[in-house]
Design a protein around this motif. Structure first.
Motif, mmCIF file in Angstrom:
data_model
loop_
_atom_site.group_PDB
_atom_site.id
_atom_site.type_symbol
_atom_site.label_atom_id
_atom_site.label_comp_id
_atom_site.label_asym_id
_atom_site.label_seq_id
_atom_site.Cartn_x
_atom_site.Cartn_y
_atom_site.Cartn_z
ATOM 1 N N VAL A 59 -20.900 -48.782 -75.948
ATOM 2 C CA VAL A 59 -20.428 -50.077 -75.460
ATOM 3 C C VAL A 59 -19.755 -49.936 -74.094
ATOM 4 C CG1 VAL A 59 -18.887 -52.011 -75.967
ATOM 5 C CG2 VAL A 59 -20.167 -50.938 -77.799
ATOM 6 N N GLN A 60 -19.034 -48.860 -73.853
ATOM 7 C CA GLN A 60 -18.315 -48.656 -72.577
ATOM 8 C C GLN A 60 -19.255 -48.620 -71.385
ATOM 9 O OE1 GLN A 60 -15.059 -49.584 -73.356
ATOM 10 N NE2 GLN A 60 -14.873 -48.452 -71.463
ATOM 11 N N ALA A 61 -20.484 -48.173 -71.604
ATOM 12 C CA ALA A 61 -21.446 -48.097 -70.504
ATOM 13 C C ALA A 61 -21.869 -49.488 -70.033
ATOM 14 C CB ALA A 61 -22.675 -47.300 -70.944
ATOM 15 N N LEU A 62 -21.678 -50.505 -70.879
ATOM 16 C CA LEU A 62 -22.078 -51.863 -70.532
ATOM 17 C C LEU A 62 -20.936 -52.699 -69.953
ATOM 18 C CD1 LEU A 62 -24.410 -52.751 -73.536
ATOM 19 C CD2 LEU A 62 -25.048 -51.999 -71.252
ATOM 20 N N VAL A 63 -19.755 -52.117 -69.831
ATOM 21 C CA VAL A 63 -18.625 -52.851 -69.266
ATOM 22 C C VAL A 63 -18.905 -53.145 -67.796
ATOM 23 C CG1 VAL A 63 -16.157 -52.719 -68.710
ATOM 24 C CG2 VAL A 63 -16.989 -51.866 -70.892
ATOM 25 N N SER A 64 -18.584 -54.353 -67.379
ATOM 26 C CA SER A 64 -18.849 -54.772 -65.997
ATOM 27 C C SER A 64 -18.057 -53.927 -65.013
ATOM 28 C CB SER A 64 -18.477 -56.243 -65.825
ATOM 29 O OG SER A 64 -18.601 -56.611 -64.475
ATOM 30 N N ARG A 65 -18.691 -53.623 -63.897
ATOM 31 C CA ARG A 65 -18.026 -52.856 -62.844
ATOM 32 C C ARG A 65 -17.508 -53.772 -61.745
ATOM 33 N NH1 ARG A 65 -22.548 -50.236 -64.435
ATOM 34 N NH2 ARG A 65 -22.270 -48.168 -65.322
ATOM 35 N N GLY A 66 -17.543 -55.081 -61.973
ATOM 36 C CA GLY A 66 -17.090 -56.028 -60.963
ATOM 37 C C GLY A 66 -18.249 -56.496 -60.097
ATOM 38 N N SER A 67 -17.946 -57.376 -59.200
ATOM 39 C CA SER A 67 -19.005 -57.932 -58.360
ATOM 40 C C SER A 67 -19.463 -56.888 -57.352
ATOM 41 C CB SER A 67 -18.508 -59.176 -57.633
ATOM 42 O OG SER A 67 -17.419 -58.845 -56.804
ATOM 43 N N SER A 68 -20.737 -57.008 -56.998
ATOM 44 C CA SER A 68 -21.275 -56.074 -56.011
ATOM 45 C C SER A 68 -20.946 -56.585 -54.619
ATOM 46 C CB SER A 68 -22.785 -55.950 -56.188
ATOM 47 O OG SER A 68 -23.374 -57.214 -55.970
ATOM 48 N N GLY A 69 -21.262 -55.806 -53.631
ATOM 49 C CA GLY A 69 -20.992 -56.208 -52.260
ATOM 50 C C GLY A 69 -19.671 -55.644 -51.768
ATOM 51 N N SER A 70 -19.383 -55.923 -50.515
ATOM 52 C CA SER A 70 -18.164 -55.377 -49.916
ATOM 53 C C SER A 70 -16.945 -56.183 -50.343
ATOM 54 C CB SER A 70 -18.284 -55.381 -48.396
ATOM 55 O OG SER A 70 -18.480 -56.693 -47.940
ATOM 56 N N ARG A 71 -15.815 -55.523 -50.328
ATOM 57 C CA ARG A 71 -14.549 -56.176 -50.671
ATOM 58 C C ARG A 71 -14.166 -57.146 -49.566
ATOM 59 N NH1 ARG A 71 -9.880 -54.111 -50.711
ATOM 60 N NH2 ARG A 71 -10.270 -52.628 -49.072
ATOM 61 N N CYS A 72 -13.370 -58.119 -49.941
ATOM 62 C CA CYS A 72 -12.841 -59.051 -48.951
ATOM 63 C C CYS A 72 -11.874 -58.274 -48.058
ATOM 64 C CB CYS A 72 -12.116 -60.202 -49.649
ATOM 65 S SG CYS A 72 -11.440 -61.409 -48.509
ATOM 66 N N ARG A 73 -11.998 -58.442 -46.748
ATOM 67 C CA ARG A 73 -11.159 -57.695 -45.813
ATOM 68 C C ARG A 73 -9.822 -58.375 -45.539
ATOM 69 N NH1 ARG A 73 -15.554 -57.120 -41.421
ATOM 70 N NH2 ARG A 73 -16.508 -58.716 -42.691
ATOM 71 N N LEU A 74 -9.609 -59.527 -46.162
ATOM 72 C CA LEU A 74 -8.327 -60.219 -46.016
ATOM 73 C C LEU A 74 -7.558 -60.128 -47.326
ATOM 74 C CD1 LEU A 74 -9.429 -63.454 -44.118
ATOM 75 C CD2 LEU A 74 -8.433 -61.383 -43.167
ATOM 76 N N SER A 75 -6.274 -59.861 -47.220
ATOM 77 C CA SER A 75 -5.430 -59.775 -48.410
ATOM 78 C C SER A 75 -5.250 -61.177 -48.996
ATOM 79 C CB SER A 75 -4.066 -59.188 -48.031
ATOM 80 O OG SER A 75 -3.357 -60.120 -47.220
ATOM 81 N N PRO A 76 -4.788 -61.274 -50.243
ATOM 82 C CA PRO A 76 -4.524 -62.601 -50.820
ATOM 83 C C PRO A 76 -3.558 -63.434 -49.964
ATOM 84 C CG PRO A 76 -4.518 -60.958 -52.546
ATOM 85 C CD PRO A 76 -4.624 -60.224 -51.237
ATOM 86 N N ARG A 77 -2.552 -62.777 -49.380
ATOM 87 C CA ARG A 77 -1.603 -63.502 -48.526
ATOM 88 C C ARG A 77 -2.303 -64.038 -47.268
ATOM 89 N NH1 ARG A 77 3.483 -61.480 -45.164
ATOM 90 N NH2 ARG A 77 4.364 -63.518 -44.766
ATOM 91 N N CYS A 78 -3.190 -63.236 -46.674
ATOM 92 C CA CYS A 78 -3.937 -63.679 -45.499
ATOM 93 C C CYS A 78 -4.883 -64.822 -45.855
ATOM 94 C CB CYS A 78 -4.720 -62.521 -44.890
ATOM 95 S SG CYS A 78 -3.682 -61.283 -44.080
#
Length: 177
Positions: free
Chosen positions: A39-58
């Motif tokens: 089951v652990q192999a099927l856990v989502s690794r998050g969205s693909s693509g590059s991370r947002c370069r702005l912080s939540p505050r920005c």
């Protein structure tokens, strides 16, 4: 996790694909991952693509800047946020480079949509334009052609009777081909 439960019940990948509305290829890949790592192999690794370069505050600051409108940041000719303007704003305020398409995705994430500016002068007098259209344009505009005066069909030739008598070929008895 639903896929793992279905595989544990010995349900075949094509049926898993149908139930979960994915391609059969994905279901077969999930089944292989489930066999190899559980089951652990099927856990989502998050969205693909590059991370947002702005912080939540920005991102919060950017949303506030967008709420202020383009005029507050130097674009006074019209009041629309285009993706190119947002990319420029991000570069000016946060010193981070974004492409136009990246700025578009970021705008959507913040609940905004890029707009195409209307090519109008900011000082345009709508009342004067309306008066001109109603009074002056009605006088200047040429009257339209009468209905039926011409044929719009490219396949049907005009009749020989409609030709002026001095037109080329008016006296010919046989049609040209």
């Amino acid at each position: 996790m639903q896929a793992a439960e279905l595989f544990e019940q010995d349900i075949k990948p094509p049926e898993v694909a149908r139930r979960l509305r994915v391609s059969p290829k994905s279901a077969y890949q999930w089944q292989q991952m489930w066999r190899d790592g559980g089951v652990q192999a099927l856990v989502s690794r998050g969205s693909s693509g590059s991370r947002c370069r702005l912080s939540p505050r920005c991102l919060e600051k950017l949303a506030a800047y967008l709420d202020e409108g383009p005029a507050a940041h130097g674009w006074v000719e019209d009041q629309v946020w285009t993706a190119a303007r947002v990319a420029t704003l991000i570069g000016r305020k946060f010193h981070v480079s974004y492409s136009v398409s990246g700025a578009t995705r970021l705008m959507h994430r913040l609940g905004f949509s890029p707009q195409v500016p209307a090519r109008r002068v900011a000082e345009r007098d709508e009342q004067a334009v309306t008066v001109w259209k109603e009074a002056t344009w009605a006088e200047v505009k040429e009257p339209g052609r009468r209905a039926g005066a011409t044929s719009a069909s490219r396949t049907r030739r005009a009749s020989r009777d409609d030709r002026p008598k001095d037109a080329p070929g008016a006296g010919a008895d046989a049609p040209r081909r």
